[in-house]
Enzyme design. Sequence first.
Site, PDB file in Angstrom:
ATOM      1  N   VAL A  16     -21.121  -5.516 -11.745  1.00 20.28           N
ATOM      2  CA  VAL A  16     -21.982  -5.300 -12.992  1.00 20.28           C
ATOM      3  C   VAL A  16     -22.882  -3.995 -12.842  1.00 20.28           C
ATOM      4  O   VAL A  16     -23.088  -3.876 -11.797  1.00 20.28           O
ATOM      5  CB  VAL A  16     -23.106  -6.463 -13.051  1.00 20.28           C
ATOM      6  CG1 VAL A  16     -23.856  -6.339 -14.330  1.00 20.28           C
ATOM      7  CG2 VAL A  16     -22.215  -8.053 -13.113  1.00 20.28           C
ATOM      8  N   SER A  17     -22.783  -3.299 -13.849  1.00 19.70           N
ATOM      9  CA  SER A  17     -23.198  -2.063 -13.778  1.00 19.70           C
ATOM     10  C   SER A  17     -24.795  -2.127 -13.369  1.00 19.70           C
ATOM     11  O   SER A  17     -25.460  -3.100 -14.127  1.00 19.70           O
ATOM     12  CB  SER A  17     -23.187  -1.333 -15.131  1.00 19.70           C
ATOM     13  OG  SER A  17     -23.734  -0.190 -15.124  1.00 19.70           O
ATOM     14  N   THR A  18     -25.217  -1.194 -12.518  1.00 18.02           N
ATOM     15  CA  THR A  18     -26.740  -1.116 -12.705  1.00 18.02           C
ATOM     16  C   THR A  18     -27.407  -0.114 -13.426  1.00 18.02           C
ATOM     17  O   THR A  18     -28.768   0.241 -13.205  1.00 18.02           O
ATOM     18  CB  THR A  18     -26.836  -0.686 -11.219  1.00 18.02           C
ATOM     19  OG1 THR A  18     -26.389   0.600 -10.819  1.00 18.02           O
ATOM     20  CG2 THR A  18     -26.305  -1.451 -10.249  1.00 18.02           C
ATOM     21  N   ASP A  19     -26.819   0.293 -14.364  1.00 15.94           N
ATOM     22  CA  ASP A  19     -27.218   1.653 -14.946  1.00 15.94           C
ATOM     23  C   ASP A  19     -27.771   1.368 -16.490  1.00 15.94           C
ATOM     24  O   ASP A  19     -28.225   2.095 -17.267  1.00 15.94           O
ATOM     25  CB  ASP A  19     -26.540   2.937 -15.317  1.00 15.94           C
ATOM     26  CG  ASP A  19     -25.270   2.714 -15.572  1.00 15.94           C
ATOM     27  OD1 ASP A  19     -24.862   1.590 -16.235  1.00 15.94           O
ATOM     28  OD2 ASP A  19     -24.289   3.222 -15.029  1.00 15.94           O
TER      29      ASP A  19
END
Length: 513
Positions: A16-19
């Site tokens: 999952v993206s952290t941004d």
Amino acid sequence: MTSTTALKVGAAYIRVSTDGQMDLSPESQLESIVQYAKSSRIVIPKEYIFMESEGRSGKKADNRPEFQRMIATAKTTPKPFDCILVWKFSRFARNQDESTFYKGMLRKKLGIDVISISEPVLDGMYGRLIEMIIEWQDEFYSYNLAQDVTRGMKTKAQNGGYQCRPPLGYRIPYHNATPEIVPGEAEIVRMIFDRYVNHKMSIFALTRYLNSLGLKTSQGKPFEKRSLEYILQNPAYAGIVRWNRTCNETNEIRDRSEWIVTKGTHPAIISEELYNQAMLRFESEYRPKNAKPAEVTKHWLSGMLKCSACGRTLSSCVRHTKSGDHYSFQCYGYLKGKCRASHYVTEKDIAAAVLNALQEVLEAGTVDYEVKSVVKAEDSHEMELLKNMVDRLELKEKRAKAAYMDGIDSLEEYKQNKLLIQKERETLTESLKQLEAAGPEENADSGSQERQMLDHIRSVTDILRSDRFSALQKNVALRSIVDRIVFHKDTMHIDVFYYLKEQSREQDPRKPA
């Protein structure tokens, strides 16, 4: 229907993206990958589903344990799977250099393809070019987003906003709220700074003192040297925000010109003056990593000698020979290139000078010294803190009993918890008794104070000249009467700064520790 020999074995990689980018949940990514695999006649065994925990960045592969496990599995013989399925190429990597390296290794050496189920590309070199363009766009997006986040954090820091995990003494009541003071923890912080600045306790001694009182860090653990160093260097306690001090990738300290230091919007626990005094002492006594604290030093002058040019401590060095150990001292700043004046001196010369200075004071019968008074409020704060901790033990006992009655803990666990609580109560009670028994001494006139100071000097001199005491005991004895000894290399002269505690509660230095 196509023959079953056309079936392929695949692996699924999920991150999952952290941004904050629009992203599918891990479960949704897996569902989409499984559907794609079924339509493409790819079998994905459960053991080949690699799912990162949330919060793992795609910038560095080293920080993704599941990715590393997947690569290690791919290298096993025989080849475990034919392809790796990802929702998007950006889930595989956000760093184009790493993406090219790992994809090249998988394709050329292991015969394993990386397939994006939502970004189909053509076979051959043209498809490979499209894939590289997608990877470049992902990295470009990640870089721009990082710059935007950095600019936002910089602006917040310039406006006095606190952006780190709250240290001991503070808590953040809700998301993005201004830190607020936790009264009980704040008293511990004030005690640390007071003992370090006003009572000249070393960090090593202060650590042992706090742990002897049963006090804990913000994470509920015993104090360590590094936890105290962090507290003493943290300007947040003086209501100051400091941002961009270290580089996140390397943890190296940036040049001071890159720091942002401003008045914070959160309340201060100590005064800015007290914090500056702590930093002044800390920087002057800075010791490199793995250096031994003064309490376990091998020479009784360690930590006491100061450079007359820069004020830093003279570091000791020992050379072992057949005839014995030979000590020498040199300015720590000079060794690190921060001081231009060499203050090299042998132990033989400097030790003799210190003993002669003590003897001259005794022969003259007079001495200049500073009186350091013990503030009563400090003890009352400590006693109040200990009493509160004793009161909280009753709550611990009730919780332990409730856990046993509810069947959460066994009888043996309940007995063990009761024993630990009893030991903690005994430790706190003993500390309270010591504080209550140590009442203030009657004020003495200047004449009796000077006689008392001379008696202390005479006792310490006897200890330093005796062979019955260890280097540690001599060092502790000297520190009980001397604040610092400034060495002037050009004239081979020393200035000894004596002090007397008006309400001394120290152990008699003539008694071995």
